[in-house]
Design a protein around this motif. Structure first.
Motif, short mmCIF file in Angstrom:
data_model
loop_
_atom_site.label_atom_id
_atom_site.label_comp_id
_atom_site.label_asym_id
_atom_site.label_seq_id
_atom_site.Cartn_x
_atom_site.Cartn_y
_atom_site.Cartn_z
N ARG A 44 -2.48 1.89 3.41
CA ARG A 44 -3.83 1.70 2.86
C ARG A 44 -4.44 0.41 3.40
O ARG A 44 -4.68 0.30 4.59
CB ARG A 44 -3.77 1.75 1.33
CG ARG A 44 -3.43 3.15 0.81
CD ARG A 44 -2.93 3.12 -0.62
NE ARG A 44 -1.64 2.46 -0.69
CZ ARG A 44 -1.17 1.84 -1.75
NH1 ARG A 44 -1.90 1.78 -2.85
NH2 ARG A 44 0.02 1.28 -1.74
N ALA A 45 -4.68 -0.61 2.57
CA ALA A 45 -5.16 -1.89 3.09
C ALA A 45 -4.08 -2.51 3.97
O ALA A 45 -2.88 -2.34 3.71
CB ALA A 45 -5.53 -2.83 1.95
N GLN A 104 -0.38 -3.02 2.50
CA GLN A 104 -0.57 -3.12 1.05
C GLN A 104 0.70 -2.70 0.31
O GLN A 104 1.02 -3.27 -0.74
CB GLN A 104 -1.74 -2.23 0.62
CG GLN A 104 -1.98 -2.22 -0.88
CD GLN A 104 -3.19 -1.39 -1.27
OE1 GLN A 104 -4.16 -1.32 -0.52
NE2 GLN A 104 -3.14 -0.74 -2.43
N PRO A 292 -14.44 -0.62 3.82
CA PRO A 292 -13.15 -1.24 4.12
C PRO A 292 -13.21 -2.21 5.30
O PRO A 292 -12.26 -2.97 5.51
CB PRO A 292 -12.25 -0.06 4.44
CG PRO A 292 -13.18 0.98 4.98
CD PRO A 292 -14.45 0.81 4.21
N GLY A 295 -11.67 -5.89 5.52
CA GLY A 295 -10.45 -6.02 4.73
C GLY A 295 -10.62 -6.84 3.47
O GLY A 295 -9.73 -7.61 3.10
#
Length: 520
Positions: A44-45, A104, A292, A295
């Motif tokens: 994800r992140a 993440q 997104p 970040g």
């Protein structure tokens, strides 16, 4: 899974885990519920900016993340196969923390480990389904039929927050980009792994980011595409992105072998109308969602968590009134609004829909982004280290740092002359910072009564003058001055109420609350 708690945290992502760590470290009885069957394993992140790393350090959850991560160095942008500019990370060398390129999932692992050391485990498979609140607390009912009674409920359960919905908090917003495809894939011969890469094309943008991975060939591919209404399978997403490499990037020799994770998403910007409804509070994606790019999501949520944790812990202990929690929305909502504004602007510039927008991007914006001063400013802004609350209810005027400003980390001497750092002394403690080890003595009675057992002392030999600085657990300045009576008034106006006098005459920094779990 019935029972009680002082605070229930719904959601075991980075925001909920960071909040729970902050609360538990301050001695608050907390339970963490999550709808999922277990921890997420996908990335994800993938970037923890400097502010997020600093918060994790204060939570004693940074652990080996510096060793597990790589330093982000920037992104090379191209158009029609021609290199336009390299947008380079230019970290502030005066700071003790820098951005970390890390999954993440790994960040969550470290936060869960810290939370476990504090005696709290995530209760998986227990999403919030219903809640009822009254003047004394909140009753939470989960999908499995269990019930938990708590004084407060924190909704950290993501963009589709059930807690936000049940609390009746509006979540207005607008779409930014129709549709993005994303895939983390093992691939060969895309680009060198020293930088991320992006390619502008009239059909849209394609981006490739090297991901930390033992194989050394994991990439994140992202591209915007028209929304034709079809639901795409994982294989279709990967094939579509692989097919864009020769078209948008001019790369013909790449080999995409397998996918670790895929996603299709629309980019929206949404901001909760309020972060509090009675005894229910929101944090992270439950309170704000945005592009997104840049970040900023994980970092903004972790910042919410730290701001809320110290305030909620004081209220739970009875050392502050509920009005202190109103400063949470007042400080964090404007910060999120600014992140939404910046990420929306940068995303629209990046995608550049229309010939005129593409012309400006390719011939004006990229020239500006190639300037070292612009790269330093962009890195500083993304780091969130310059965030200030000076215009909020706990802010103030005066020379820098002003009340509400972040106090930069530095080497200090702690109680007994022990070397340390300001960041290491903070969270859950406050710090009384001065240039003279004897200065805190005259503030002893005020701090003992208002913040019993919660204030450490630190001496900075480079600190000039007689003023002392009272630094909040989240690293921001609450007050600076020389008069204990004025400090008492400042604490009172913040909603921090003196408790009954304690018989101890121990100076601040040496009287720790015995119930608080130690830092590892």
């Amino acid at each position: 899974m019935n029972g009680t708690a002082e605070v229930v945290v719904a959601g075991a992502g980075p925001t909920g885990l960071a909040l729970a760590c902050g609360l538990a470290a301050a001695g608050t009885r907390v339970r963490v519920l999550d709808r999922a069957a277990g921890p997420a394993t996908t990335s994800r992140a993938n970037i923890l900016h400097a502010r997020g790393a600093e918060v994790l350090a204060r939570l004693d959850a940074l652990a080996d993340l510096r060793e597990r991560a790589v330093a982000p160095v920037g992104i090379r942008m191209h158009v029609k196969g021609r290199h336009l500019t390299t947008m380079t990370f230019a970290p502030d060398e005066r700071e003790t923390v820098q951005a970390l390129f890390v999954s993440q999932a790994v960040v969550e692992q470290r936060l869960r480990a810290r939370l476990g050391a504090l005696g709290v485990e995530v209760e998986w498979g227990h999403g919030v389904e219903h809640l009822g609140q009254d003047a004394d607390g909140v009753t939470v009912r989960t999908a499995g039929g269990g019930a938990v009674r708590a004084s407060w409920l924190a909704g950290c359960d993501g963009a589709h927050s059930r807690v936000r919905e049940l609390a009746g908090i509006d979540f207005p917003g607008t779409p930014v980009v129709e549709r993005f495809l994303l895939a983390d894939v093992h691939a060969d011969d895309i680009a060198d792994r020293e930088h991320s890469a992006g390619w502008y094309h009239r059909d849209g943008i394609l981006m490739a980011m090297p991901m930390p991975d033992a194989s050394g060939n994991l990439w994140r591919l992202m591209a915007n595409v028209p929304d034709d209404g079809r639901t795409l399978t994982a294989d279709e997403i990967v094939r579509a992105l692989a097919g864009m490499l020769p078209v948008r990037a001019g790369i013909t020799g790449a080999r995409v072998r397998d996918a670790v994770w895929t996603s299709v998403f629309r980019i929206h910007r949404r901001l909760a109308a309020d972060y509090r409804a009675g005894r229910v509070l929101l944090a992270g994606d439950a309170a704000h969602i945005h592009s997104p790019f840049g970040g900023q999501g994980m970092n903004t949520g972790i910042g919410d968590a730290e701001n809320l944790a110290w305030k909620l812990a004081l209220v739970v202990r009875g050392d502050a009134g509920g009005e202190l929690l109103d400063t949470y929305t007042a400080e964090r909502r404007p910060a999120a609004a600014e992140v939404l504004r910046r990420t929306t602007t940068s995303t629209r510039a990046l995608v550049a829909e229309g010939a005129v927008a593409r012309l400006l991007r390719d011939h004006v914006v990229v020239r500006i982004l190639n300037l070292p001063a612009a790269q330093r400013q962009a890195t500083r802004t993304a780091s969130q280290l310059g965030l200030t609350y000076r215009r909020g209810p706990l802010g103030g005027r005066g020379r820098s740092p002003r009340p509400g400003d972040r106090v930069r980390d530095r080497a200090v001497l702690l109680a007994g002359g022990v070397p340390g750092s300001l960041t290491g002394a903070l969270g859950p403690d406050w710090v009384l910072l001065s240039g003279d080890a004897g200065a805190p003595e005259r503030f002893h009675d005020v701090l003992r009564d208002a913040l019993p057992g919660a204030v450490a002392t630190a001496t900075d030999s480079a600190h000039d003058g007689d003023e002392v600085l009272l630094v909040r657990p989240d690293g921001h300045l609450l007050w600076r001055g020389t008069d204990p009576a004025r400090l008492a008034r400042r604490l009172a106006t913040a909603g921090i109420r003196p408790g009954p006098p304690r018989p101890s005459s121990t100076p601040p920094g040496t009287d720790r609350a015995t119930a608080r779990p130690p830092r590892s």
